[in-house]
Write a protein that holds these residues in place. Structure first.
Motif, mmCIF file in Angstrom:
data_model
loop_
_atom_site.group_PDB
_atom_site.id
_atom_site.type_symbol
_atom_site.label_atom_id
_atom_site.label_comp_id
_atom_site.label_asym_id
_atom_site.label_seq_id
_atom_site.Cartn_x
_atom_site.Cartn_y
_atom_site.Cartn_z
ATOM 1 N N SER A 168 -4.875 1.853 3.871
ATOM 2 C CA SER A 168 -4.269 2.274 4.992
ATOM 3 C C SER A 168 -2.810 2.736 4.655
ATOM 4 C CB SER A 168 -4.316 1.177 6.214
ATOM 5 O OG SER A 168 -5.530 0.934 6.429
ATOM 6 N N ILE A 169 -2.211 2.218 3.981
ATOM 7 C CA ILE A 169 -0.788 2.557 3.953
ATOM 8 C C ILE A 169 -0.484 3.434 3.012
ATOM 9 C CG2 ILE A 169 1.659 1.567 3.403
ATOM 10 C CD1 ILE A 169 0.926 -1.016 4.706
ATOM 11 N N LEU A 170 -1.208 3.347 1.846
ATOM 12 C CA LEU A 170 -1.200 4.591 0.819
ATOM 13 C C LEU A 170 -1.860 5.883 1.113
ATOM 14 C CD1 LEU A 170 -1.784 2.243 -2.522
ATOM 15 C CD2 LEU A 170 0.573 3.443 -1.439
ATOM 16 N N GLY A 171 -2.936 5.765 2.141
ATOM 17 C CA GLY A 171 -3.907 6.814 2.204
ATOM 18 C C GLY A 171 -4.622 7.020 1.282
ATOM 19 N N VAL A 172 -5.061 6.227 0.457
ATOM 20 C CA VAL A 172 -5.935 6.580 -0.608
ATOM 21 C C VAL A 172 -7.088 5.557 -0.760
ATOM 22 C CG1 VAL A 172 -4.425 8.064 -1.995
ATOM 23 C CG2 VAL A 172 -4.358 5.691 -2.568
ATOM 24 N N GLU A 173 -8.053 5.552 -1.560
ATOM 25 C CA GLU A 173 -9.044 4.708 -1.897
ATOM 26 C C GLU A 173 -8.469 3.679 -2.705
ATOM 27 O OE1 GLU A 173 -13.395 6.361 -1.505
ATOM 28 O OE2 GLU A 173 -12.694 6.092 -3.531
ATOM 29 N N VAL A 174 -8.600 2.346 -2.771
ATOM 30 C CA VAL A 174 -7.978 1.516 -3.795
ATOM 31 C C VAL A 174 -9.048 0.788 -4.483
ATOM 32 C CG1 VAL A 174 -6.345 -0.725 -4.185
ATOM 33 C CG2 VAL A 174 -5.533 1.356 -2.185
ATOM 34 N N VAL A 175 -9.088 1.047 -5.952
ATOM 35 C CA VAL A 175 -9.943 0.594 -6.707
ATOM 36 C C VAL A 175 -9.437 -0.894 -7.299
ATOM 37 C CG1 VAL A 175 -11.501 0.559 -8.886
ATOM 38 C CG2 VAL A 175 -11.084 2.591 -7.187
ATOM 39 N N VAL A 176 -10.090 -2.082 -7.096
ATOM 40 C CA VAL A 176 -9.634 -3.354 -7.540
ATOM 41 C C VAL A 176 -10.453 -3.862 -8.631
ATOM 42 C CG1 VAL A 176 -8.834 -5.495 -6.762
ATOM 43 C CG2 VAL A 176 -8.656 -3.747 -5.088
ATOM 44 N N PRO A 177 -10.048 -3.823 -9.799
ATOM 45 C CA PRO A 177 -11.101 -4.493 -10.774
ATOM 46 C C PRO A 177 -10.887 -6.138 -10.577
ATOM 47 C CG PRO A 177 -8.878 -3.882 -11.892
ATOM 48 C CD PRO A 177 -8.728 -3.300 -10.144
ATOM 49 N N PRO A 178 -11.960 -6.532 -11.350
ATOM 50 C CA PRO A 178 -11.774 -8.053 -11.334
ATOM 51 C C PRO A 178 -10.589 -8.598 -11.749
ATOM 52 C CG PRO A 178 -13.420 -7.207 -12.769
ATOM 53 C CD PRO A 178 -13.073 -6.021 -12.224
#
Ligand code: ADP
Ligand code: 5SP
Length: 468
Positions: free
Chosen positions: A402-412
């Motif tokens: 929400s704050i960055l305004g982008v999708e966030v990909v979280v690896p393991p």
């Protein structure tokens, strides 16, 4: 099973991974803490690395080893290979006046980006050498070789075989401000400018190719890879391809994008560094990221988990509070003497929950500013891969999209710099033309409702601090 080892000697700690060279699966691991502070005796890294290797079960059974590390730190060596003084780290800002002087002496920011891809700021090695020349001339006169943290540790693992044997890689060399990553050559004239003397005789580590080995482990004879700067290591560990972006929240906050072409940013926000595969890694780096959460957790008397829960219990916008988290001064934008400030406090909004929320919004708002700097060079960033110590925070994961305004990909959950170094070691061991591909299982992609007003308020506060 062929095993390889990857090391991340980062600002706060050292991590060692022993990995299956075929799959990238982590078989054993160890870590040890580094001392606090921005001036550190390299021997402390060496001691910590010994502890971490031991807790990882030793490295006698691995086919190759590679060292990634915090970038830019000045490790000055005399002719015998002894360390002349404690290393000044990337987050030590005492060389800010030297950075301004050097910028002017070469003819301004454009002259520097044309020469080496980056405008000098206090983080970059050349400015630390200029500080040394001015503040400690006897030490500067004794400089016979200059290494970076990862170069020095690689050389130590090889038994410190004389300064002529020092090696490095293109990614870390590109952060010195005396290496041209486009021409792939040191700029000895700029090293001399920094040291205020003819530097023709100063030994600089030989820049190895991405999968080249120049040294071997003194203990086992296993080849040592070229190593890399930590951000290039993370890109390698994540398997980023050109156009893909990482966001690291460690001591530094870093937005880095793999690029097939160099970026030359005379504003200084983007450093035109190289990656560890032969491409480029333009990045924006701040001095204030995960430690901001450490400060607020301490102030509020809670652990990281409770700090995150407090933040998530507040409304977006933290009741109007805006944190400018410039605790350590700042590099992006270049405000080395800045301090942190918490704005718009009222009796009503000064709650524990809002304070915690302001910490998260401040750090992530600053990262949104860094993302915009990268975008201003035509990089369409719609997604970032999140790594670094604070990526473990559930609140960061929830708030970042929400704050960055982008999708966030979280690896393991993992140590991606050390994994990248291990991948480099596997590449060296295999002798293959291409870097190994180690798929990451269990990657999560997070999205959220965009809250542009938080970015906007942060950008306004930062612009005010910059006086623009
Ligand atoms: N759950 C968490 N929430 C927020 N910060 C965290 C969390 N876990 C670790 N950290 C912070 O991450 C930082 C260490 O991250 P790391 O990437 O290893 O740093 P560096 O690479 O600069 O040494 C520390 O400041 C630590 O307090
Ligand atoms: O200065 C930079 C990049 O230019 C920093 O990213 C350092 O390389 C330190 O990294 P961390 O230890 O915070 O990961």
């Amino acid at each position: 099973m062929t095993l390889v080892a990857g090391i991340d000697s980062s600002t706060q700690s050292v991590k060692v991974l022993v990995v299956d060279a075929e799959s990238g699966a982590v078989v054993r691991q160890g870590r040890a803490a580094h001392p606090d502070g921005t001036e550190v005796a390299p021997s402390a890294w060496w001691t910590a690395l010994g502890e971490a290797m031991e807790s990882a079960g030793g490295l006698d059974d691995v086919a190759a080893v590679s060292v990634g590390g915090q970038q830019h730190g000045m490790v000055a060596l005399d002719a015998s290979g002894a360390v002349i003084r404690d290393a000044l780290l990337w987050n030590d800002t005492r060389s800010a006046p030297a950075a301004s002087d050097l910028t002017e002496e070469l003819g301004g920011p454009q002259a520097w980006v044309d020469a080496v891809g980056s405008v000098p700021v206090a983080s970059l090695t050349a400015t630390k050498l200029r500080w040394l020349a001015d503040a400690e001339p006897d030490h500067a006169a004794a400089v016979a070789a200059v290494a970076l943290p990862h170069d020095w540790l690689t050389w130590q693992l090889a038994g410190a075989p004389g300064i002529e044997a020092l090696v490095t890689d293109r990614s870390d060399a590109s952060g010195t401000a005396y290496f041209d990553a486009v021409g792939n050559a040191y700029r000895r004239d700029l090293l001399g400018l920094a040291l205020r003397r003819d530097a023709a005789d100063v030994v600089l580590p030989r820049v190895l190719g991405p999968a080249e080995s120049g040294l071997a482990m003194a203990t086992s004879g296993a080849p040592l890879g070229p190593g890399c700067g930590d951000n290039a290591g993370a890109a390698l560990g994540l398997g980023l391809t050109p156009g893909e972006t990482s966001l690291s929240l460690g001591t530094s906050g870093v937005v880095a994008v793999v690029s097939t072409t160099p970026v030359a940013d005379a504003s200084g926000a983007i450093n035109g560094f190289a990656d560890a595969t032969g491409e480029y890694l333009p990045l924006a780096c701040t001095l204030n990221a995960a430690q901001v959460f450490d400060v607020f957790a301490r102030l509020l008397g809670v652990d990281h988990r409770a700090l995150g829960e407090l933040a998530l219990s507040a409304e977006p916008g933290a009741g109007g509070l805006v944190l400018l988290p410039l605790f350590n001064g700042e590099r992006t934008p270049n405000l080395p003497d800045a301090t942190a400030s918490l704005r718009h406090m009222t009796m009503a909004n000064s709650t524990r929950a809002n304070l915690a929320r302001a910490a998260f919004e401040g750090v992530l708002g600053h990262m949104a500013y860094a993302l915009d700097a990268v975008r201003s060079f035509g990089v369409a960033v719609e997604r970032v891969s999140l790594v670094g110590g604070a990526a473990k925070s559930a609140a960061i994961r929830q708030l970042a999209p929400s704050i960055l305004g982008v999708e966030v990909v979280v690896p393991p959950d993992g140590e991606y710099v050390a994994l990248g170094a291990a991948k480099q070691a596997a590449w060296v061991a295999s002798g293959a033309a291409e870097v190994p591909v180690w798929p990451l299982a269990g990657v999560e992609t997070l999205a959220g409702d965009d809250t542009p007003f938080i970015r906007q308020r942060f950008a306004e506060a930062l612009a005010e601090a910059e006086g623009v």
